[in-house]
Motif scaffolding. Sequence first.
Motif, PDB file in Angstrom:
ATOM      1  N   GLU A  83       7.745   7.083  13.211  1.00 41.91           N
ATOM      2  CA  GLU A  83       7.689   7.733  11.897  1.00 41.91           C
ATOM      3  C   GLU A  83       8.391   6.913  10.819  1.00 41.91           C
ATOM      4  OE1 GLU A  83       8.843  12.027   9.790  1.00 41.91           O
ATOM      5  OE2 GLU A  83       9.206  11.697  11.922  1.00 41.91           O
ATOM      6  N   HIS A  84       9.546   6.366  11.163  1.00 41.33           N
ATOM      7  CA  HIS A  84      10.293   5.550  10.193  1.00 41.33           C
ATOM      8  C   HIS A  84       9.490   4.324   9.785  1.00 41.33           C
ATOM      9  CE1 HIS A  84      13.612   3.362   8.286  1.00 41.33           C
ATOM     10  NE2 HIS A  84      13.245   2.319   9.016  1.00 41.33           N
ATOM     11  N   GLU A  85       8.869   3.666  10.747  1.00 43.39           N
ATOM     12  CA  GLU A  85       8.075   2.478  10.443  1.00 43.39           C
ATOM     13  C   GLU A  85       6.876   2.830   9.575  1.00 43.39           C
ATOM     14  OE1 GLU A  85       8.865  -0.253  14.434  1.00 43.39           O
ATOM     15  OE2 GLU A  85       7.477   1.441  14.512  1.00 43.39           O
ATOM     16  N   MET A  86       6.225   3.958   9.864  1.00 40.70           N
ATOM     17  CA  MET A  86       5.076   4.375   9.058  1.00 40.70           C
ATOM     18  C   MET A  86       5.497   4.662   7.621  1.00 40.70           C
ATOM     19  SD  MET A  86       2.210   4.237  10.705  1.00 40.70           S
ATOM     20  CE  MET A  86       1.099   5.342   9.817  1.00 40.70           C
ATOM     21  N   GLN A  87       6.651   5.281   7.445  1.00 44.20           N
ATOM     22  CA  GLN A  87       7.139   5.558   6.086  1.00 44.20           C
ATOM     23  C   GLN A  87       7.450   4.258   5.355  1.00 44.20           C
ATOM     24  OE1 GLN A  87      10.466   8.106   6.966  1.00 44.20           O
ATOM     25  NE2 GLN A  87       9.193   9.946   7.169  1.00 44.20           N
ATOM     26  N   GLU A 129      -3.344   7.211  -0.807  1.00 35.13           N
ATOM     27  CA  GLU A 129      -4.579   8.006  -0.909  1.00 35.13           C
ATOM     28  C   GLU A 129      -5.729   7.360  -0.139  1.00 35.13           C
ATOM     29  OE1 GLU A 129      -1.792   9.116  -3.937  1.00 35.13           O
ATOM     30  OE2 GLU A 129      -2.632   7.151  -3.471  1.00 35.13           O
ATOM     31  N   ALA A 130      -5.703   6.043  -0.021  1.00 30.13           N
ATOM     32  CA  ALA A 130      -6.768   5.328   0.685  1.00 30.13           C
ATOM     33  C   ALA A 130      -6.549   5.290   2.196  1.00 30.13           C
ATOM     34  CB  ALA A 130      -6.882   3.904   0.144  1.00 30.13           C
ATOM     35  N   GLY A 131      -5.414   5.817   2.664  1.00 31.21           N
ATOM     36  CA  GLY A 131      -5.140   5.818   4.096  1.00 31.21           C
ATOM     37  C   GLY A 131      -4.737   4.467   4.650  1.00 31.21           C
ATOM     38  N   VAL A 132      -4.146   3.609   3.806  1.00 37.92           N
ATOM     39  CA  VAL A 132      -3.774   2.266   4.249  1.00 37.92           C
ATOM     40  C   VAL A 132      -2.753   2.274   5.389  1.00 37.92           C
ATOM     41  CG1 VAL A 132      -2.582   0.148   3.522  1.00 37.92           C
ATOM     42  CG2 VAL A 132      -4.438   1.085   2.127  1.00 37.92           C
ATOM     43  N   PRO A 133      -1.704   3.104   5.352  1.00 36.00           N
ATOM     44  CA  PRO A 133      -0.767   3.096   6.487  1.00 36.00           C
ATOM     45  C   PRO A 133      -1.455   3.389   7.823  1.00 36.00           C
ATOM     46  CG  PRO A 133       0.237   4.200   4.621  1.00 36.00           C
ATOM     47  CD  PRO A 133      -1.207   3.970   4.262  1.00 36.00           C
ATOM     48  N   ASP A 134      -2.381   4.348   7.839  1.00 34.69           N
ATOM     49  CA  ASP A 134      -3.111   4.654   9.072  1.00 34.69           C
ATOM     50  C   ASP A 134      -4.004   3.485   9.481  1.00 34.69           C
ATOM     51  OD1 ASP A 134      -1.990   7.167   9.333  1.00 34.69           O
ATOM     52  OD2 ASP A 134      -3.585   8.157   8.202  1.00 34.69           O
ATOM     53  N   THR A 191      -3.076  -4.603   3.658  1.00 37.41           N
ATOM     54  CA  THR A 191      -3.057  -3.592   2.587  1.00 37.41           C
ATOM     55  C   THR A 191      -4.309  -3.702   1.720  1.00 37.41           C
ATOM     56  OG1 THR A 191      -0.643  -3.495   2.496  1.00 37.41           O
ATOM     57  CG2 THR A 191      -1.832  -2.788   0.532  1.00 37.41           C
ATOM     58  N   LEU A 192      -4.646  -4.914   1.314  1.00 36.07           N
ATOM     59  CA  LEU A 192      -5.812  -5.103   0.457  1.00 36.07           C
ATOM     60  C   LEU A 192      -7.111  -4.818   1.208  1.00 36.07           C
ATOM     61  CD1 LEU A 192      -4.824  -8.328  -1.525  1.00 36.07           C
ATOM     62  CD2 LEU A 192      -4.512  -5.937  -2.151  1.00 36.07           C
ATOM     63  N   THR A 193      -7.169  -5.236   2.485  1.00 38.09           N
ATOM     64  CA  THR A 193      -8.368  -4.952   3.279  1.00 38.09           C
ATOM     65  C   THR A 193      -8.539  -3.456   3.460  1.00 38.09           C
ATOM     66  OG1 THR A 193      -8.182  -7.047   4.475  1.00 38.09           O
ATOM     67  CG2 THR A 193      -9.516  -5.327   5.496  1.00 38.09           C
ATOM     68  N   GLY A 194      -7.446  -2.765   3.826  1.00 41.41           N
ATOM     69  CA  GLY A 194      -7.523  -1.324   4.029  1.00 41.41           C
ATOM     70  C   GLY A 194      -7.891  -0.571   2.774  1.00 41.41           C
ATOM     71  N   GLY A 227     -10.776   2.692  -2.732  1.00 36.97           N
ATOM     72  CA  GLY A 227     -10.792   1.311  -3.209  1.00 36.97           C
ATOM     73  C   GLY A 227     -12.143   0.883  -3.749  1.00 36.97           C
ATOM     74  N   ILE A 228     -13.214   1.325  -3.104  1.00 36.28           N
ATOM     75  CA  ILE A 228     -14.557   0.977  -3.573  1.00 36.28           C
ATOM     76  C   ILE A 228     -14.829   1.618  -4.933  1.00 36.28           C
ATOM     77  CG2 ILE A 228     -17.026   1.293  -3.106  1.00 36.28           C
ATOM     78  CD1 ILE A 228     -16.324   0.908  -0.124  1.00 36.28           C
ATOM     79  N   GLN A 229     -14.355   2.863  -5.119  1.00 36.23           N
ATOM     80  CA  GLN A 229     -14.481   3.511  -6.430  1.00 36.23           C
ATOM     81  C   GLN A 229     -13.674   2.756  -7.477  1.00 36.23           C
ATOM     82  OE1 GLN A 229     -13.222   7.517  -5.502  1.00 36.23           O
ATOM     83  NE2 GLN A 229     -15.327   8.226  -5.156  1.00 36.23           N
ATOM     84  N   ASP A 230     -12.507   2.262  -7.069  1.00 39.28           N
ATOM     85  CA  ASP A 230     -11.669   1.498  -7.987  1.00 39.28           C
ATOM     86  C   ASP A 230     -12.366   0.216  -8.431  1.00 39.28           C
ATOM     87  OD1 ASP A 230      -9.470   0.797  -9.477  1.00 39.28           O
ATOM     88  OD2 ASP A 230      -8.287   0.088  -7.788  1.00 39.28           O
ATOM     89  N   LEU A 231     -13.074  -0.427  -7.504  1.00 45.37           N
ATOM     90  CA  LEU A 231     -13.820  -1.640  -7.846  1.00 45.37           C
ATOM     91  C   LEU A 231     -15.006  -1.349  -8.757  1.00 45.37           C
ATOM     92  CD1 LEU A 231     -13.958  -3.485  -4.404  1.00 45.37           C
ATOM     93  CD2 LEU A 231     -12.786  -4.283  -6.453  1.00 45.37           C
ATOM     94  N   GLY A 232     -15.518  -0.097  -8.672  1.00 43.15           N
ATOM     95  CA  GLY A 232     -16.705   0.242  -9.446  1.00 43.15           C
ATOM     96  C   GLY A 232     -17.971  -0.295  -8.810  1.00 43.15           C
ATOM     97  N   TYR A 233     -17.899  -0.661  -7.523  1.00 41.91           N
ATOM     98  CA  TYR A 233     -19.064  -1.223  -6.825  1.00 41.91           C
ATOM     99  C   TYR A 233     -19.938  -0.092  -6.310  1.00 41.91           C
ATOM    100  CZ  TYR A 233     -21.831  -3.730  -3.359  1.00 41.91           C
ATOM    101  OH  TYR A 233     -22.863  -4.243  -2.624  1.00 41.91           O
TER     102      TYR A 233
END
Length: 237
Positions: free
Chosen positions: A65-69, A89-94, A170-173, A180-186
Motif C-alpha cells: 500500500e505504501h509503495e502504491m501511494q 484518474e487514468a489508473g496509472v498506478p494500477d 507513467t506516460l505509457t499508462g 489520456g486519449i481524450q486529453d490528446l484529442g485523438y
Amino acid sequence: MDRRKSIKSILLGSVAGGLALHGCKPGEEQDALAQELARDEKYFGRTPEELEEIAKLNAEQFFNEHEMQTIEVLSNLILPPNENGGPTEAGVPDFIEFMAKDIPELQTTLRGGLMWLDHKSNTDYGTEFKSTPEASQKEVLDAIAFYDPELPMDEHPLEIQFFNLMRNLTLTGYYTSKVGIQDLGYKGNMPNIWDGVPEDVLEQHGVSYDQEWLAKCVDQSKRGEIAQWDEDGNLLT
C-alpha cells in the motif's frame, strides 16, 4: 510550451510501443476471473488465452500500500493533472503495478527506486517521499530526472534508471488510457459521409457527375458528418 503540451506533441507525432504478459494462480477461481474479464469492455477483443493470463496477473499483488501511494504521488509529479484528469484518474498506478508483475525484470529497479526516494527524503527532509512538501519532492526528482544520453541506461545509477522507467511507464499508462486519449484529442479514423469525388480530381481526369444522379446519390451538404450504421451494419447516413 509547458511539460504536458510538449509530451502531447511528441506522442501525436509518433507511434507508441506495446508491453506484454506473465503470472500465476491456476484453478477454478482463475477461470471465473477470466470469464469476468471477458464481460469487461476494457478487455474487448482479447483471446481466451490472453484473458486467462491477465486474470493471473490481476490475482497477484506486487507493490504494498505504501509503495502504491508513493507511485501515485510520483506519477502526478511526472505528469501534473489538468482539466481532463491526471495519472490517478487514468489508473496509472494500477497500470504500473500490472507491468511490474507482467515484466518481472522491472521489479528490482522499481522497488529499489521507491526505497531510494524514501531514503533520500528521510535523509534530507526527515519525511518519507509521499509526505514531503511538493517543492522538496521536486528537488529530489531534479537530481535524477536527467541523464547522459551517450551512456547506456544500465550504466547509470539505479535511481536514474528508476526515474527514467517510471517516467516511461507513467506516460505509457496515461496516454493509452481513455483519459489520456481524450486529453490528446485523438479520435482515430472516422468515416465521414461520402460527398463525392472532389471537383478538382474530376477535372483532372476530364469527367464530371451527371447532375441528376448527383442530386439523388450524393448530398454534399453533409460533408464532414460522421457516418452511422444500424445494428445490422446498414449505413444510416
